[in-house]
Design a protein around this motif. Structure first.
Motif, PDB file in Angstrom:
ATOM      1  N   ARG A 187     -13.009  10.167  -1.955  1.00  0.00           N
ATOM      2  CA  ARG A 187     -11.765  10.264  -1.174  1.00  0.00           C
ATOM      3  C   ARG A 187     -11.468  11.461  -0.593  1.00  0.00           C
ATOM      4  N   PRO A 211      -4.233   8.018   1.186  1.00  0.00           N
ATOM      5  CA  PRO A 211      -4.010   8.117   2.475  1.00  0.00           C
ATOM      6  C   PRO A 211      -2.944   7.124   2.772  1.00  0.00           C
ATOM      7  N   GLY A 253     -14.146   9.168   2.780  1.00  0.00           N
ATOM      8  CA  GLY A 253     -14.690   7.908   3.071  1.00  0.00           C
ATOM      9  C   GLY A 253     -16.061   7.955   3.169  1.00  0.00           C
ATOM     10  N   GLY A 263      -0.769   4.034   3.883  1.00  0.00           N
ATOM     11  CA  GLY A 263      -1.026   2.682   4.414  1.00  0.00           C
ATOM     12  C   GLY A 263      -2.553   2.475   3.896  1.00  0.00           C
ATOM     13  N   VAL A 264      -3.279   3.195   3.156  1.00  0.00           N
ATOM     14  CA  VAL A 264      -4.487   2.835   2.763  1.00  0.00           C
ATOM     15  C   VAL A 264      -4.702   2.558   1.247  1.00  0.00           C
ATOM     16  N   ALA A 265      -4.217   3.438   0.541  1.00  0.00           N
ATOM     17  CA  ALA A 265      -4.306   3.561  -0.774  1.00  0.00           C
ATOM     18  C   ALA A 265      -3.630   2.656  -1.527  1.00  0.00           C
ATOM     19  N   LYS A 304     -16.212   4.706  -2.595  1.00  0.00           N
ATOM     20  CA  LYS A 304     -16.077   5.646  -1.412  1.00  0.00           C
ATOM     21  C   LYS A 304     -15.493   7.131  -2.246  1.00  0.00           C
ATOM     22  N   ARG A 315       0.977  -1.007  -0.030  1.00  0.00           N
ATOM     23  CA  ARG A 315      -0.011   0.038   0.076  1.00  0.00           C
ATOM     24  C   ARG A 315       0.922   1.242  -0.106  1.00  0.00           C
TER      25      ARG A 315
END
Length: 357
Positions: free
Chosen positions: A312, A237, A297, A239-241, A310, A105
């Motif tokens: 973004r 984001p 989100g 660690g998310v994307a 979602k 990620r």
């Protein structure tokens, strides 16, 4: 100060449509084809819109091991400079890449600038990142440095500018001319020609390029969102994307032939399966927005109430949303407080590869 000295570490109310600045290209900066300007104010007479990007910062990575060090961390090859002719300084080149975590990620999106030292054959690089993660990026680099001969340091003496031509049809035309060429680093934005040029300079004047005018940075972000180009931690984001869902391939930000790098396994496997069900799409919002805009989100729904993805991030009535590709053609909306409803229209940028549309 010469460009090489900079690499050695010398001392030191938004809104409106994209292209809102509506500059009129002057004859000296029009392309040879003779295309006209974008209907700007005749009294302005500017060829370039200059946007100071105060939310972007620079990290300098230099030393004999800088190239292999970065190659082991980045999703892309390095932008090595074009060889110079004679005694002339070689031009800078820019590249786009992500740093990933071990789960594949995105941690940080960066634009890289490469230029060789004049006194040292080892190349040096500048990494442009979101200023809010400048310290975190430096720590990430130092953590992986181990015993490599690499120096990692901030580069506060340079400022980041986005430079866009007066007329949208001229985005692929000639380069702007920096006012102070000896201390400026100019490179075409590597993500897409629609984003114009990147300029690094010590100059804080409102006109860092000949024929340029200072413009509101909000217009730059509106243009960026309408082109579907994510930038920084709000859009990506940490660690998310996921890089391929974030259109890293479309933005020339990944190499599938380079050596190993942190987070490569998931990225390569996803690419070779050829299945990417969700992507970041540019979206247009219609309807009364809550104060402060839509929260990141927020769930995007189809007409039948099924989840399509979602929201973004964005600015005003434009933004980015991570959506299921097969659901973008139908009516979409988000629900707001008080039984409110905001319509959302997703689009496919015309600069994306045809096969993805």
């Amino acid at each position: 100060m010469a460009v090489a000295a900079l690499f050695r570490g010398a001392a030191p109310g938004c809104g409106g449509p994209a292209w809102l600045w509506r500059l009129r290209a002057t004859s000296g900066h029009r392309r040879a084809s003779g295309s006209s300007g974008h209907g700007g104010d005749p009294a302005d007479g500017a060829a370039w819109a200059c946007f100071p990007l105060g939310q972007r910062a620079l990290v300098r990575v230099r030393g004999p091991d800088s190239a292999p060090f970065l190659l082991g961390l980045l999703t892309n090859d390095l932008p090595l400079p074009v060889p110079a002719d004679g005694a002339a300084s070689p031009p800078a080149r820019a590249g786009y890449a992500h740093f990933l975590n071990v789960q594949g990620r995105t941690l940080y999106d960066v634009i890289l600038y490469g230029l060789p030292e004049h006194t040292d054959p080892a190349p040096a690089f500048l990494l442009e990142c979101d200023s809010s993660v400048l310290g975190a990026l430096q720590k990430h680099l130092v953590l992986h440095k181990i015993r490599r001969k690499v120096t990692v340091e901030p580069c506060p003496e340079l400022h980041v500018w986005a430079v866009l031509p007066a007329a949208p049809q001229e985005v692929g035309g000639a380069a702007p001319l920096p006012e102070h060429q000896s201390s400026a680093i100019l490179a075409r934005d590597p993500r897409t020609t629609r984003m114009g040029w990147r300029l690094l300079t010590q100059d804080k004047s409102p006109a860092p390029v000949a024929g340029g005018r200072l413009r509101d940075v909000c217009d730059y972000h509106r243009h960026r969102y309408q082109q579907g180009v994510p930038e920084g931690v709000h859009d990506l984001p940490p660690g998310v994307a996921l890089p391929l869902e974030s259109n890293l391939v479309f933005m020339n930000g990944v190499s599938f032939t380079k050596g190993c790098y942190v987070g490569q396994e998931l990225t390569a496997r996803t690419h070779h399966t050829g299945v990417i069900r969700k992507r970041l799409f540019p979206v247009q919002l219609s309807g009364p927005l809550p104060g402060g805009g839509l929260p990141p989100g927020t769930t995007v729904l189809t007409e039948s109430g099924q989840e399509a993805g979602k929201y973004r991030a964005g600015q005003g009535d434009v933004g980015l949303a991570l959506l299921h590709s097969e659901k973008i053609k139908g009516p979409l909306h988000v629900s707001t407080t008080g039984n409110g409803r905001v319509a959302l229209t997703a689009s496919v940028p015309d600069w994306w590869p045809t096969a993805s549309k």
